[in-house]
Design an enzyme around this catalytic site. Sequence first.
Site, PDB file in Angstrom:
ATOM      1  N   ASP A  30       0.863  -1.180   0.000  1.00  0.00           N
ATOM      2  CA  ASP A  30       0.000   0.000   0.000  1.00  0.00           C
ATOM      3  C   ASP A  30       0.896   1.225   0.000  1.00  0.00           C
ATOM      4  O   ASP A  30       1.988   1.201   0.561  1.00  0.00           O
ATOM      5  CB  ASP A  30      -0.932   0.014   1.226  1.00  0.00           C
ATOM      6  CG  ASP A  30      -2.212   0.790   0.968  1.00  0.00           C
ATOM      7  OD1 ASP A  30      -3.282   0.168   0.841  1.00  0.00           O
ATOM      8  OD2 ASP A  30      -2.125   2.048   0.869  1.00  0.00           O
ATOM      9  N   GLU A 157     -14.448  -9.009  -7.711  1.00  0.00           N
ATOM     10  CA  GLU A 157     -14.664  -9.429  -6.321  1.00  0.00           C
ATOM     11  C   GLU A 157     -16.135  -9.245  -5.953  1.00  0.00           C
ATOM     12  O   GLU A 157     -16.732  -8.232  -6.262  1.00  0.00           O
ATOM     13  CB  GLU A 157     -13.779  -8.569  -5.401  1.00  0.00           C
ATOM     14  CG  GLU A 157     -13.892  -8.909  -3.938  1.00  0.00           C
ATOM     15  CD  GLU A 157     -13.649 -10.397  -3.683  1.00  0.00           C
ATOM     16  OE1 GLU A 157     -12.544 -10.867  -3.949  1.00  0.00           O
ATOM     17  OE2 GLU A 157     -14.588 -11.089  -3.236  1.00  0.00           O
ATOM     18  N   LYS A 222     -19.395  -8.022 -13.005  1.00  0.00           N
ATOM     19  CA  LYS A 222     -19.359  -7.311 -11.714  1.00  0.00           C
ATOM     20  C   LYS A 222     -20.385  -6.165 -11.692  1.00  0.00           C
ATOM     21  O   LYS A 222     -21.166  -6.007 -10.758  1.00  0.00           O
ATOM     22  CB  LYS A 222     -17.949  -6.789 -11.456  1.00  0.00           C
ATOM     23  CG  LYS A 222     -17.811  -5.935 -10.213  1.00  0.00           C
ATOM     24  CD  LYS A 222     -18.098  -6.703  -8.949  1.00  0.00           C
ATOM     25  CE  LYS A 222     -18.275  -5.768  -7.773  1.00  0.00           C
ATOM     26  NZ  LYS A 222     -18.724  -6.442  -6.577  1.00  0.00           N
ATOM     27  N   ASN A 226     -23.991  -5.946  -9.359  1.00  0.00           N
ATOM     28  CA  ASN A 226     -24.325  -4.863  -8.425  1.00  0.00           C
ATOM     29  C   ASN A 226     -25.531  -4.052  -8.895  1.00  0.00           C
ATOM     30  O   ASN A 226     -26.363  -3.633  -8.082  1.00  0.00           O
ATOM     31  CB  ASN A 226     -23.109  -3.947  -8.213  1.00  0.00           C
ATOM     32  CG  ASN A 226     -22.200  -4.489  -7.126  1.00  0.00           C
ATOM     33  OD1 ASN A 226     -22.493  -5.519  -6.525  1.00  0.00           O
ATOM     34  ND2 ASN A 226     -21.102  -3.808  -6.861  1.00  0.00           N
ATOM     35  N   LEU A 268     -34.631  -8.233  -0.372  1.00  0.00           N
ATOM     36  CA  LEU A 268     -36.032  -7.789  -0.386  1.00  0.00           C
ATOM     37  C   LEU A 268     -36.394  -7.128   0.939  1.00  0.00           C
ATOM     38  O   LEU A 268     -37.542  -7.159   1.347  1.00  0.00           O
ATOM     39  CB  LEU A 268     -36.966  -8.976  -0.660  1.00  0.00           C
ATOM     40  CG  LEU A 268     -37.096  -9.445  -2.108  1.00  0.00           C
ATOM     41  CD1 LEU A 268     -38.142 -10.555  -2.225  1.00  0.00           C
ATOM     42  CD2 LEU A 268     -37.449  -8.303  -3.064  1.00  0.00           C
ATOM     43  N   CYS A 278     -19.860   0.637  -2.911  1.00  0.00           N
ATOM     44  CA  CYS A 278     -19.944  -0.068  -4.209  1.00  0.00           C
ATOM     45  C   CYS A 278     -21.206   0.242  -5.019  1.00  0.00           C
ATOM     46  O   CYS A 278     -21.106   0.698  -6.152  1.00  0.00           O
ATOM     47  CB  CYS A 278     -19.842  -1.571  -3.980  1.00  0.00           C
ATOM     48  SG  CYS A 278     -18.189  -2.059  -3.474  1.00  0.00           S
ATOM     49  N   LYS A 338     -24.063  -0.453   6.399  1.00  0.00           N
ATOM     50  CA  LYS A 338     -24.639  -1.757   6.748  1.00  0.00           C
ATOM     51  C   LYS A 338     -23.986  -2.206   8.043  1.00  0.00           C
ATOM     52  O   LYS A 338     -22.962  -1.631   8.446  1.00  0.00           O
ATOM     53  CB  LYS A 338     -24.417  -2.764   5.613  1.00  0.00           C
ATOM     54  CG  LYS A 338     -22.948  -3.011   5.304  1.00  0.00           C
ATOM     55  CD  LYS A 338     -22.765  -3.913   4.139  1.00  0.00           C
ATOM     56  CE  LYS A 338     -23.076  -5.334   4.514  1.00  0.00           C
ATOM     57  NZ  LYS A 338     -22.647  -6.300   3.486  1.00  0.00           N
TER      58      LYS A 338
END
Length: 471
Positions: A30, A157, A222, A226, A268, A278, A338
Amino acid sequence: MKVCVVGTGYVGLVTGACLAHVGHHVICVDNNEVKVALMQSGRLPIYEPGLLEIVQPAVRAGRLQFTTDLGTAIAQSTIIFIAVGTPALPTGESDTRYVEAVAQGIGAHLTTGYKVIVNKSTVPIGSGNWVQRIIIDAIAARPDLVTANFDVVSNPEFLREGSAIYDTFNPDRIVLGSNSDRAICQMQELYTPIIDRQFAEDASLPPVPIVVTDLSSAEMIKYAANAFLATKISFINEIANICDRVGADVTQVAQGIGLDSRIGSKFLQAGIGWGGSCFPKDVSALIHTAKDYGYEAQLLQAAVKANQRQRLLAVEKLQQVLGILKGKTIGLLGLTFKPDTDDIRDTPALDLMVYLNRLGAKVKAYDPMYVKETHGAQEIPDHVILSATPYQLAEDCDAIVLVTDWRNFRQLNFAMLAERMTTAVMIDGRNCLDPETMAAAGFYCVGIGRPSVGNLLDVTRQSPPAIAQVA
Ligand SMILES: NC(=O)c1ccc[n+]([C@@H]2O[C@H](COP(=O)([O-])OP(=O)(O)OC[C@H]3O[C@@H](n4cnc5c(N)ncnc54)[C@H](O)[C@@H]3O)[C@@H](O)[C@H]2O)c1
């Protein structure tokens, strides 16, 4: 195998740690020196359940290292993952600067011998070829005339923050996009312990399906995944808003339609909108790509628009219950987008903070994971008063909005919470609280797409305001 993972965020660090856990030798790179120093000292820059438990033994076994030195990491590895961020630009398109910088760095440091370069970042369709071009150009610009031999693979991913380790060891599928059979074979070898479910919760399941595609199709998979999930949430939110008007209960409706195997019960849960690092950026990027190729993605645009509105639904509900919000105190229970993560990127809580402040309300907030010191002050506006506990949050609040469905919020002492509030009003923005428990604790509890419970007259110290007309 010898692996290098560039970028140690939610995806890179989890990928590196899991690959080291299954027996590979991994160097995580990094360019954030503070992060790397933290990891070298045995701590983690992010919260992800179970991550520390696999990082520490892998480091002790000498299979997992952290560095800022890209050149050394590349020289020692045969598979190089790019897992840096691809945030949204104000235009909605994906900001690929970090991927570009890493590709240039790879080209500048690639040594002789065959290497596989893996795009794990979510990148616009066509980025596999673009990364290949950047690496070739960077090699050509070198004075040492190295003949590097490499292929690019797209390996999107699908992990979810909060269950990233579980998802990595129990994937629904692994997608590998490339036009090189040699690269695909190496990737299959890398993932063999996971494909064979050696670290899965249920080892008796058949091997993990591998979807081998061309580069662009893997990149599209991907985005399509999403976009579908975000649209599914926007759909149930729309049904919830209609339920609100006709007196139906969306939790019952979701159960009734979710048991249909063509629909499925996941994604749902109606609520106050999707967010995170994302869904918003990936749906916007796909809309943008479609536009670039002359197509208006109307369904996806509608899903985004519906979500923007949904993210302010709690304010509409507060106005219906409390009337004027100017001078009122509103508590936000949960900040992260979340549960089980410390990530507050593009969380619906941010929209609520800004909008409630604009309406003149005082905003308090509590989250079990959000720590201002580690995230920096930039993400939470200064006007928001952070509380140390849910009970401190409740003090003098006219209403609480549950923004994140952290599991332990369901076990709070709601009577104690109600006692501390000016008016015991709860907007359950995730439909996760038990209506009977809330009413018994003295709350007037308003859900999303389901009937409110409790008696407003009982919970207000003054006479209740008139319920505003629903637009
Ligand atoms: N977070 C998720 O749940 C998730 C899930 C699936 C896919 N993705 C995708 O994976 C990618 C990474 O996401 P994330 O959430 O892990 O991002 P993140 O922001 O948490 O981490 C990115 C890391 O890359 C580092 N970095 C940036 N430029 C660098 C450079 N030049 N050299 C070395 N390191 C560099 C940053 O310092 C940071 O630590 C994104 O494209 C994202 O869309 C994310």
